[in-house]
Design a protein around this motif. Structure first.
Motif, mmCIF file in Angstrom:
data_model
loop_
_atom_site.group_PDB
_atom_site.id
_atom_site.type_symbol
_atom_site.label_atom_id
_atom_site.label_comp_id
_atom_site.label_asym_id
_atom_site.label_seq_id
_atom_site.Cartn_x
_atom_site.Cartn_y
_atom_site.Cartn_z
ATOM 1 N N SER A 209 0.838 -1.195 0.000
ATOM 2 C CA SER A 209 0.000 0.000 0.000
ATOM 3 C C SER A 209 0.874 1.247 0.000
ATOM 4 C CB SER A 209 -0.915 0.019 1.227
ATOM 5 O OG SER A 209 -1.835 -1.047 1.172
ATOM 6 N N ILE A 210 0.481 2.223 -0.795
ATOM 7 C CA ILE A 210 1.192 3.494 -0.845
ATOM 8 C C ILE A 210 0.641 4.402 0.243
ATOM 9 C CG2 ILE A 210 1.627 5.555 -2.223
ATOM 10 C CD1 ILE A 210 1.591 3.831 -4.703
ATOM 11 N N ARG A 211 1.516 4.953 1.044
ATOM 12 C CA ARG A 211 1.107 5.893 2.095
ATOM 13 C C ARG A 211 0.953 7.283 1.509
ATOM 14 N NH1 ARG A 211 1.971 4.350 7.517
ATOM 15 N NH2 ARG A 211 2.748 2.221 7.714
ATOM 16 N N VAL A 212 0.225 8.151 2.204
ATOM 17 C CA VAL A 212 0.023 9.531 1.770
ATOM 18 C C VAL A 212 0.560 10.476 2.837
ATOM 19 C CG1 VAL A 212 -1.653 11.322 1.162
ATOM 20 C CG2 VAL A 212 -2.014 8.964 0.401
ATOM 21 N N SER A 213 1.422 11.384 2.417
ATOM 22 C CA SER A 213 1.943 12.420 3.308
ATOM 23 C C SER A 213 2.386 13.591 2.447
ATOM 24 C CB SER A 213 3.124 11.902 4.137
ATOM 25 O OG SER A 213 3.658 12.929 4.959
ATOM 26 N N LEU A 214 1.971 14.784 2.799
ATOM 27 C CA LEU A 214 2.325 15.964 2.018
ATOM 28 C C LEU A 214 3.838 16.083 1.893
ATOM 29 C CD1 LEU A 214 0.797 18.332 0.669
ATOM 30 C CD2 LEU A 214 1.333 19.686 2.701
ATOM 31 N N GLU A 215 4.302 16.514 0.721
ATOM 32 C CA GLU A 215 5.750 16.566 0.481
ATOM 33 C C GLU A 215 6.421 17.762 1.129
ATOM 34 O OE1 GLU A 215 4.435 19.310 -2.885
ATOM 35 O OE2 GLU A 215 3.588 17.809 -1.534
ATOM 36 N N THR A 216 5.663 18.780 1.457
ATOM 37 C CA THR A 216 6.248 19.992 2.011
ATOM 38 C C THR A 216 5.680 20.283 3.396
ATOM 39 O OG1 THR A 216 6.744 22.317 1.515
ATOM 40 C CG2 THR A 216 4.522 21.530 0.988
ATOM 41 N N GLY A 217 6.255 21.264 4.060
ATOM 42 C CA GLY A 217 5.820 21.584 5.418
ATOM 43 C C GLY A 217 6.056 23.043 5.754
ATOM 44 N N ILE A 218 5.704 23.407 6.961
ATOM 45 C CA ILE A 218 5.809 24.795 7.432
ATOM 46 C C ILE A 218 7.036 24.915 8.323
ATOM 47 C CG2 ILE A 218 4.697 26.572 8.853
ATOM 48 C CD1 ILE A 218 1.994 25.276 7.976
ATOM 49 N N ASP A 219 7.921 25.859 7.984
ATOM 50 C CA ASP A 219 9.167 25.999 8.731
ATOM 51 C C ASP A 219 9.328 27.390 9.355
ATOM 52 O OD1 ASP A 219 9.574 27.474 6.465
ATOM 53 O OD2 ASP A 219 11.405 26.440 5.829
ATOM 54 N N TYR A 220 8.203 28.054 9.623
ATOM 55 C CA TYR A 220 8.241 29.359 10.274
ATOM 56 C C TYR A 220 7.063 29.431 11.240
ATOM 57 C CZ TYR A 220 5.399 29.761 6.071
ATOM 58 O OH TYR A 220 4.505 29.507 5.067
ATOM 59 N N PRO A 221 7.094 30.363 12.194
ATOM 60 C CA PRO A 221 6.056 30.390 13.232
ATOM 61 C C PRO A 221 4.656 30.655 12.673
ATOM 62 C CG PRO A 221 7.955 31.703 13.871
ATOM 63 C CD PRO A 221 8.148 31.363 12.429
ATOM 64 N N ILE A 222 3.678 30.010 13.267
ATOM 65 C CA ILE A 222 2.277 30.275 12.920
ATOM 66 C C ILE A 222 1.873 31.605 13.537
ATOM 67 C CG2 ILE A 222 -0.097 29.468 13.230
ATOM 68 C CD1 ILE A 222 0.998 26.618 13.225
ATOM 69 N N GLU A 223 1.182 32.425 12.742
ATOM 70 C CA GLU A 223 0.816 33.776 13.187
ATOM 71 C C GLU A 223 -0.236 33.737 14.296
ATOM 72 O OE1 GLU A 223 2.071 36.584 12.289
ATOM 73 O OE2 GLU A 223 3.118 36.256 10.387
ATOM 74 N N SER A 224 -0.396 34.862 14.972
ATOM 75 C CA SER A 224 -1.450 35.002 15.974
ATOM 76 C C SER A 224 -2.780 35.264 15.269
ATOM 77 C CB SER A 224 -1.119 36.159 16.924
ATOM 78 O OG SER A 224 -0.917 37.358 16.184
ATOM 79 N N PRO A 225 -3.899 35.030 15.948
ATOM 80 C CA PRO A 225 -5.210 35.209 15.295
ATOM 81 C C PRO A 225 -5.419 36.618 14.765
ATOM 82 C CG PRO A 225 -5.439 34.000 17.346
ATOM 83 C CD PRO A 225 -4.023 34.492 17.310
ATOM 84 N N LYS A 226 -6.136 36.691 13.640
ATOM 85 C CA LYS A 226 -6.474 37.991 13.064
ATOM 86 C C LYS A 226 -7.688 38.584 13.762
ATOM 87 C CE LYS A 226 -4.866 37.207 8.313
ATOM 88 N NZ LYS A 226 -5.249 37.240 6.879
#
Length: 418
Positions: A209-226
């Protein structure tokens, strides 16, 4: 640094043609996967000859220094020319992978690797022959199988249409009967697809079975709520990416042209490419040029502020494995209006955006228009989706991928030793 610095029983091989912490998406993907692997193994990273080794070693965090060795693979003059030419790139990349494979066999013969992993480039067409090493081999995440929807050919110029038709024909062959693609996928210990669409396209080749996982990711801080948007100001829409035919910006332009007079919007188009002149003319023809701001594509880090300043991110691409802009929008807390197919369908949920059907150009344009009207009028919903985007972004931080990948590594090594 030489391979003698690495502890034999913990050695791992990683093929990452592109690797750098601050350049393209492919570069950053290779970089972060190498760092993650180095937290548990001593990693030999085979990379392109363009890599500045001194710079890469300098960027390695102190706790991981001595656990990563970068090995540049250089081709002859013709091979390097192919790699630098868009139309011949895959000719050069195939040559590059063959040479990397020969070097891998040589190093494996001296000091065996526990496992091998090809992480970039993301495309499925060329994935090498790491299975020849005899240790567990992983390829992926891979993508690129998705084709252009023929019903939407009217959105592109003649040359763009010919290119997309030919690409669809090639994809049809390679995802169904290509011997090289089938052999690589079938003989690899594990295949990871970057989205569900790619998994479905290639599963018939795979032994497991082939697994699924996004090839890219987030490498900076997540912003505060708008804060809540004030309804009296125009809705700020961001579109970002390469101005190329398959990105389908005209879907958004036609949707804006169909907006009711009482729905004020401003659209920022951030990017550059061959289609810019044509699309500027379309905006003028639709009489919406005064609603469009065209911004030349800035560097990766500089582009992030545009996501934060936007109320909505519009994703119109008719073929994309994922779309880095989607993650950048989520991190900024910017809700997405995007097409319900391929990688976007895996990323966008009802909590962070609005998915648009791709049944026909007319229906897609009308759905984009209706979504813009809805978010312009309903500031509460816009705020809820903004908060949902920040929450969804946590699923794609690189730190969220690390332990699941190490679990896979350990499982494959354990199974190979029993």
């Amino acid at each position: 640094m030489t391979e003698r610095n690495l502890i034999p029983q913990q050695r791992m091989l990683m093929i990452a043609y592109s690797v750098h912490p601050n350049k393209t998406m492919e570069d950053r993907n290779g970089w972060h996967r190498a760092l993650q692997a180095a937290r548990e193994y001593c990693v030999v990273v085979m990379c392109s000859s363009e890599s500045e080794l001194a710079e890469l070693y300098k960027e390695v965090p102190d706790p991981l220094k001595g656990r990563i060795e970068f090995v540049p693979i250089r081709l002859d003059r013709f091979g390097e020319y192919c790699l630098s030419t868009e139309k011949l790139f895959y000719v050069g990349y195939r040559k590059w992978l063959r040479k990397a494979n020969r070097e891998a066999l040589r190093l494996h013969g001296k000091e065996p690797f526990l496992l091998s992993h090809l992480v970039s480039l993301c495309g499925y067409r060329e994935t090498g022959n790491l299975w020849q090493l005899g240790c567990p081999s992983i390829i992926g995440p891979i993508g690129g199988t998705s084709g252009y929807r023929m019903a939407y050919l009217g959105l592109v110029d003649c040359f763009g249409g010919i290119f997309e038709v030919l690409r669809n024909v090639i994809n049809g062959y390679q995802t169904r009967i290509s011997f090289r693609v089938r052999e690589s996928i079938r003989k690899s210990t594990l295949v990871i697809a970057a989205n569900s669409s790619t998994r479905n396209d290639l599963q018939h080749f795979a032994a497991n079975s082939i697994r699924v996982s996004l090839e890219t990711g987030i490498d900076y801080p997540i912003e505060s709520p708008k804060s809540m948007r004030k309804s009296e100001r125009p809705l700020q829409i961001l579109w970002a990416g390469r101005l190329r035919a398959w990105k389908a910006l005209p879907l958004l332009l036609h949707a804006v042209a169909k907006l009711p007079a009482d729905i004020p919007v401003m659209v920022r188009v951030v990017g550059d490419g061959k289609s810019e002149k044509c699309w500027r003319k379309l905006a003028t023809k639709l009489r919406i040029e005064n609603r469009i701001e065209w911004i030349c594509r800035p560097s990766y880090r500089e582009s992030l502020r545009y996501y934060r300043e936007a109320d909505v991110f519009a994703f119109t691409s008719l073929r994309d494995t994922s779309g880095t802009g989607l993650l950048e929008a989520l991190t900024a807390g910017t809700p997405i209006i995007g097409l319900n197919h391929q990688g976007a369908a895996d990323i966008i949920t009802k909590e962070c955006g609005i998915l648009i059907s791709v049944n026909s150009p007319r229906k897609t344009i009308e759905a984009f228009r209706d979504a813009i009207v809805c978010l312009s009028k309903d500031c509460k919903l816009l705020k809820e989706l903004s908060d949902g985007a920040l929450q969804r972004a946590k699923d794609f931080q690189w730190s969220a991928y690390e332990e699941p990948m190490h679990v896979l590594y350990r499982k494959l090594i354990r199974e190979s030793q029993t």
